[in-house]
Write a protein that holds these residues in place. Sequence first.
Motif, PDB file in Angstrom:
ATOM      1  N   TYR A 127       0.828  -1.203   0.000  1.00  0.00           N
ATOM      2  CA  TYR A 127       0.000   0.000   0.000  1.00  0.00           C
ATOM      3  C   TYR A 127       0.866   1.259   0.000  1.00  0.00           C
ATOM      4  CZ  TYR A 127      -3.969  -2.982   1.260  1.00  0.00           C
ATOM      5  OH  TYR A 127      -4.940  -3.948   1.255  1.00  0.00           O
ATOM      6  N   CYS A 128       0.292   2.336  -0.529  1.00  0.00           N
ATOM      7  CA  CYS A 128       0.826   3.672  -0.316  1.00  0.00           C
ATOM      8  C   CYS A 128       0.091   4.208   0.908  1.00  0.00           C
ATOM      9  CB  CYS A 128       0.572   4.571  -1.519  1.00  0.00           C
ATOM     10  SG  CYS A 128       1.463   4.059  -3.001  1.00  0.00           S
ATOM     11  N   ILE A 129       0.820   4.443   1.979  1.00  0.00           N
ATOM     12  CA  ILE A 129       0.191   4.765   3.251  1.00  0.00           C
ATOM     13  C   ILE A 129       0.208   6.274   3.472  1.00  0.00           C
ATOM     14  CG2 ILE A 129       0.353   4.465   5.754  1.00  0.00           C
ATOM     15  CD1 ILE A 129       1.495   1.651   5.118  1.00  0.00           C
ATOM     16  N   TYR A 130      -0.967   6.829   3.669  1.00  0.00           N
ATOM     17  CA  TYR A 130      -1.132   8.262   3.857  1.00  0.00           C
ATOM     18  C   TYR A 130      -1.105   8.664   5.329  1.00  0.00           C
ATOM     19  CZ  TYR A 130      -2.814   8.066  -0.951  1.00  0.00           C
ATOM     20  OH  TYR A 130      -2.921   7.847  -2.303  1.00  0.00           O
ATOM     21  N   LYS A 131      -1.692   7.826   6.183  1.00  0.00           N
ATOM     22  CA  LYS A 131      -1.881   8.242   7.579  1.00  0.00           C
ATOM     23  C   LYS A 131      -1.883   7.023   8.497  1.00  0.00           C
ATOM     24  CE  LYS A 131      -6.039   9.483   8.889  1.00  0.00           C
ATOM     25  NZ  LYS A 131      -7.300  10.258   9.040  1.00  0.00           N
ATOM     26  N   VAL A 132      -1.267   7.199   9.660  1.00  0.00           N
ATOM     27  CA  VAL A 132      -1.308   6.190  10.722  1.00  0.00           C
ATOM     28  C   VAL A 132      -1.830   6.868  11.979  1.00  0.00           C
ATOM     29  CG1 VAL A 132       0.036   4.636  12.180  1.00  0.00           C
ATOM     30  CG2 VAL A 132       0.594   4.848   9.744  1.00  0.00           C
ATOM     31  N   THR A 133      -2.807   6.237  12.614  1.00  0.00           N
ATOM     32  CA  THR A 133      -3.423   6.778  13.826  1.00  0.00           C
ATOM     33  C   THR A 133      -3.230   5.785  14.963  1.00  0.00           C
ATOM     34  OG1 THR A 133      -5.092   7.994  12.561  1.00  0.00           O
ATOM     35  CG2 THR A 133      -5.605   7.527  14.867  1.00  0.00           C
ATOM     36  N   CYS A 180       8.290   6.920   9.474  1.00  0.00           N
ATOM     37  CA  CYS A 180       7.257   7.901   9.146  1.00  0.00           C
ATOM     38  C   CYS A 180       7.229   9.012  10.177  1.00  0.00           C
ATOM     39  CB  CYS A 180       5.881   7.230   9.064  1.00  0.00           C
ATOM     40  SG  CYS A 180       4.479   8.378   9.185  1.00  0.00           S
ATOM     41  N   ALA A 181       7.242   8.648  11.451  1.00  0.00           N
ATOM     42  CA  ALA A 181       7.086   9.655  12.506  1.00  0.00           C
ATOM     43  C   ALA A 181       7.572   9.091  13.834  1.00  0.00           C
ATOM     44  CB  ALA A 181       5.629  10.087  12.614  1.00  0.00           C
ATOM     45  N   VAL A 182       7.713   9.989  14.795  1.00  0.00           N
ATOM     46  CA  VAL A 182       8.067   9.625  16.167  1.00  0.00           C
ATOM     47  C   VAL A 182       7.110  10.341  17.117  1.00  0.00           C
ATOM     48  CG1 VAL A 182       9.864   9.613  17.938  1.00  0.00           C
ATOM     49  CG2 VAL A 182      10.506   9.408  15.530  1.00  0.00           C
ATOM     50  N   VAL A 183       6.648   9.630  18.130  1.00  0.00           N
ATOM     51  CA  VAL A 183       5.832  10.254  19.177  1.00  0.00           C
ATOM     52  C   VAL A 183       6.801  10.976  20.107  1.00  0.00           C
ATOM     53  CG1 VAL A 183       4.147   9.884  21.012  1.00  0.00           C
ATOM     54  CG2 VAL A 183       4.127   8.415  18.992  1.00  0.00           C
ATOM     55  N   THR A 184       6.892  12.284  19.973  1.00  0.00           N
ATOM     56  CA  THR A 184       7.931  13.045  20.682  1.00  0.00           C
ATOM     57  C   THR A 184       7.484  13.592  22.030  1.00  0.00           C
ATOM     58  OG1 THR A 184       7.279  15.024  19.447  1.00  0.00           O
ATOM     59  CG2 THR A 184       9.091  13.710  18.545  1.00  0.00           C
ATOM     60  N   PRO A 231      -1.794  11.755  25.939  1.00  0.00           N
ATOM     61  CA  PRO A 231      -2.691  11.641  27.094  1.00  0.00           C
ATOM     62  C   PRO A 231      -3.311  10.249  27.197  1.00  0.00           C
ATOM     63  CG  PRO A 231      -3.134  13.655  25.853  1.00  0.00           C
ATOM     64  CD  PRO A 231      -2.191  12.838  25.027  1.00  0.00           C
ATOM     65  N   ALA A 232      -3.641   9.858  28.416  1.00  0.00           N
ATOM     66  CA  ALA A 232      -4.310   8.572  28.623  1.00  0.00           C
ATOM     67  C   ALA A 232      -5.594   8.541  27.801  1.00  0.00           C
ATOM     68  CB  ALA A 232      -4.627   8.389  30.102  1.00  0.00           C
ATOM     69  N   GLY A 233      -5.745   7.517  26.988  1.00  0.00           N
ATOM     70  CA  GLY A 233      -6.906   7.396  26.123  1.00  0.00           C
ATOM     71  C   GLY A 233      -6.859   8.299  24.911  1.00  0.00           C
ATOM     72  N   GLY A 234      -5.744   9.021  24.723  1.00  0.00           N
ATOM     73  CA  GLY A 234      -5.634   9.962  23.624  1.00  0.00           C
ATOM     74  C   GLY A 234      -5.356   9.296  22.289  1.00  0.00           C
ATOM     75  N   THR A 235      -5.786   9.948  21.227  1.00  0.00           N
ATOM     76  CA  THR A 235      -5.579   9.466  19.862  1.00  0.00           C
ATOM     77  C   THR A 235      -4.837  10.536  19.075  1.00  0.00           C
ATOM     78  OG1 THR A 235      -7.572   8.084  19.866  1.00  0.00           O
ATOM     79  CG2 THR A 235      -6.719   8.751  17.719  1.00  0.00           C
ATOM     80  N   VAL A 236      -3.831  10.116  18.304  1.00  0.00           N
ATOM     81  CA  VAL A 236      -3.066  11.053  17.493  1.00  0.00           C
ATOM     82  C   VAL A 236      -2.819  10.434  16.120  1.00  0.00           C
ATOM     83  CG1 VAL A 236      -0.838  10.194  18.337  1.00  0.00           C
ATOM     84  CG2 VAL A 236      -0.996  12.517  17.423  1.00  0.00           C
ATOM     85  N   SER A 237      -2.824  11.290  15.091  1.00  0.00           N
ATOM     86  CA  SER A 237      -2.599  10.826  13.719  1.00  0.00           C
ATOM     87  C   SER A 237      -1.318  11.432  13.173  1.00  0.00           C
ATOM     88  CB  SER A 237      -3.776  11.217  12.818  1.00  0.00           C
ATOM     89  OG  SER A 237      -4.959  10.550  13.205  1.00  0.00           O
ATOM     90  N   PHE A 238      -0.624  10.652  12.332  1.00  0.00           N
ATOM     91  CA  PHE A 238       0.610  11.092  11.696  1.00  0.00           C
ATOM     92  C   PHE A 238       0.481  10.931  10.191  1.00  0.00           C
ATOM     93  CE2 PHE A 238       1.684   9.672  15.937  1.00  0.00           C
ATOM     94  CZ  PHE A 238       2.488  10.697  16.410  1.00  0.00           C
ATOM     95  N   SER A 239       0.849  11.968   9.463  1.00  0.00           N
ATOM     96  CA  SER A 239       0.848  11.894   8.005  1.00  0.00           C
ATOM     97  C   SER A 239       2.122  11.214   7.532  1.00  0.00           C
ATOM     98  CB  SER A 239       0.747  13.299   7.406  1.00  0.00           C
ATOM     99  OG  SER A 239       0.886  13.241   6.000  1.00  0.00           O
TER     100      SER A 239
END
Length: 203
Positions: A80-86, A119-123, A127-135
Amino acid sequence: MEGHSYLFLLLGVFCIQGSSENLEENLALKGTAVQSTTYYSWGAANAIDGIRYAPGTASFCSITLNQLNPWWRLDLLDYYCIYKVTITNRADCCPERMTGVEIRIGNSLENNGNNNPRCAVVTSPLPAGGTVSFSCGRMEGRYVNMYLPNIQTHLTLCEVEVYGAVYRKKVYLRMKLTSSVDTAAVSNTFLDQLQSTLGLSPV
């Protein structure tokens, strides 16, 4: 002497992109997951079960043992060509465990897939229960890794979502033609070669 000419066809590297709805499909739900170790019953598949929120003791999360360089790997079972990871963190405790997680995407299983391009690093702490997306642009790959290098800890993931489009590689076709060639025959030969190259069944 009959003249000859050559027909060249280049099919480039491209992503097969359907409707906008297709790009909103979570590809991770079709894949399989493994991780470096497993803490009790919190297996790798828990992070691709479609359940983001995990109340209580992270009942729907994946957790490794407390180890050096823990990792989690998703096999998308296709390219796949991957656009986003959450990614979503556990909700009940330990939000700091996500800090430093590297998202790596590629086709290699060298070092369990952890040597693939990043692709990215969680820098910062999630937060507990938090959701974040990376392009991730259009990074190409079958494997998506979550990797914590040079850290000894539990790797906990409550959900990993991957969005992208099917990837196809470039193909070259070369045909030699004579000036007296039958156009219909060329068309049939061309279609046969194209189907064979792409691995398609004859219509």
